[in-house]
Design an enzyme around this catalytic site. Sequence first.
Site, mmCIF file in Angstrom:
data_model
loop_
_atom_site.group_PDB
_atom_site.id
_atom_site.type_symbol
_atom_site.label_atom_id
_atom_site.label_comp_id
_atom_site.label_asym_id
_atom_site.label_seq_id
_atom_site.Cartn_x
_atom_site.Cartn_y
_atom_site.Cartn_z
ATOM 1 N N HIS A 260 -1.244 1.671 -17.051
ATOM 2 C CA HIS A 260 -1.747 0.821 -15.971
ATOM 3 C C HIS A 260 -0.824 0.854 -14.761
ATOM 4 O O HIS A 260 0.313 1.276 -14.853
ATOM 5 C CB HIS A 260 -1.969 -0.631 -16.437
ATOM 6 N N GLU B 7 -3.710 -3.585 -13.212
ATOM 7 C CA GLU B 7 -3.226 -4.934 -13.513
ATOM 8 C C GLU B 7 -3.053 -5.693 -12.204
ATOM 9 O O GLU B 7 -2.339 -5.245 -11.311
ATOM 10 C CB GLU B 7 -1.879 -4.833 -14.238
ATOM 11 N N HIS C 156 -0.711 4.458 -2.951
ATOM 12 C CA HIS C 156 -2.140 4.238 -3.107
ATOM 13 C C HIS C 156 -2.577 4.726 -4.482
ATOM 14 O O HIS C 156 -1.893 5.519 -5.122
ATOM 15 C CB HIS C 156 -2.946 4.932 -1.995
ATOM 16 N N GLU D 149 -7.703 5.576 -2.501
ATOM 17 C CA GLU D 149 -8.312 6.830 -2.050
ATOM 18 C C GLU D 149 -9.593 7.070 -2.848
ATOM 19 O O GLU D 149 -9.629 6.852 -4.057
ATOM 20 C CB GLU D 149 -7.345 7.990 -2.288
#
Length: 122
Positions: A7, A56, A75, A117
């Site tokens: 994550h 998260e 990003h 993105e």
Amino acid sequence: MKFKMIHNNLNVFDLQKSLAFYEKALGLKEVRRKEAGDGSFTIVYLANEQAPHQLELTWLREKDTPYDLGDNEIHLAFETDDYEAAHKLHQEMGCICFENEAMGIYFIEDPDGYWMEVLPQK
């Protein structure tokens, strides 16, 4: 020794606003939640059926101003099987913040200013 990425974390100012954004914009839904016994924080994990990786979101009670991301250039990237429909949705949401037509990609901005993105499936 092997490592598996599971994550990424983003701190968010308004958890409900962020949850609504990620579900509408990227189809990410809550899969589990952790709350501090004293209410000082809430952590929500988001995912979809496309990948095991989770996002998260962490909300901190004592944070009383929006996050200042400064020159944060980080990003996350999302691949979509229907780039044109995704672009249309994100245009309607008003969350496209940068587009590179030559590369065939664009970025959307979440309520806290983080960029995601979006690129077509390969």
